[in-house]
Design a protein around this motif. Structure first.
Motif: not given
Length: 205
Positions: A22-47
């Protein structure tokens, strides 16, 4: 019937395994959320980098001489250099001047142009992507002349997630082994305290 110490050990290990999963699943979900934010910021920087390009700004300015495929060339080069999936430049008439699919160049977008930088997850025609959009201003820095939309496919985000999860999985496995060892020691100590008696034997006392 299993020994008392074995029942305690197995019970604790099962609890540990369930908790870790359960802890690993929650951790993976949180990591995915953080990566989404990072890649959104990266896309904005490119734009924003594309929107700051002098030649793109000049080409989108009303009354400027036709630039032909110059905007597409600049966008394609930036796309290669940054690793973005797409960089779409749009004028104030909502007409595309660049797109990974040449057939889309010259076609209109349906959604209104942004007036300030924004990020989101865009379903898009190329697939679900982390997207950044920003307005393009004329060289005077005041008059909006278009928009740049840049994106990175979600498959890239997923690949990044899978590249980091094995490392954390090892840490979770180590924690599980330590917990299992502690459970075994506890069961062993309880066995000594009960002088090796089993549950049915204790019940008869």
């Amino acid at each position: 019937m299993r020994r008392l110490s074995s029942q305690i050990f197995i019970g604790q290990v099962l609890i540990l395994v369930a908790t870790m999963l359960v802890g690993f699943a929650l951790f993976a979900k949180e990591q995915r959320t953080q990566l989404d934010v990072q890649y959104e910021d990266r896309a904005l920087t490119v734009a924003q980098a594309a929107a700051a390009d002098t030649e793109i700004r000049e080409c989108l300015t009303p009354g400027a001489e036709p630039c032909g495929s110059l905007v597409q060339q600049i966008a394609s080069e930036m796309q290669r250099n940054t690793g973005a999936t797409y960089i779409v430049v749009i004028d104030m008439d909502r007409v595309r001047h660049s797109h990974p699919d040449p057939a889309e160049i010259g076609q209109k977008v349906t959604e209104p142009l942004v007036t300030k930088p924004s990020v989101d997850i865009d379903p898009g025609s190329l697939g679900r992507s982390a997207n950044g959009k920003t307005p393009v201003y004329a060289l005077d820095g005041k008059t909006q002349v278009g928009e740049v939309s840049a994106g990175i496919l979600e498959s890239s985000v997923t690949s990044a997630l899978w590249s980091v999860l094995p490392v954390y999985a090892e840490w979770f496995a180590v924690a599980l082994l330590i917990g299992a060892a502690a459970s075994w020691l506890l069961a062993h100590r309880l066995k000594k305290r009960t002088f090796g008696l089993e549950l049915d034997e204790i019940a008869k006392l």
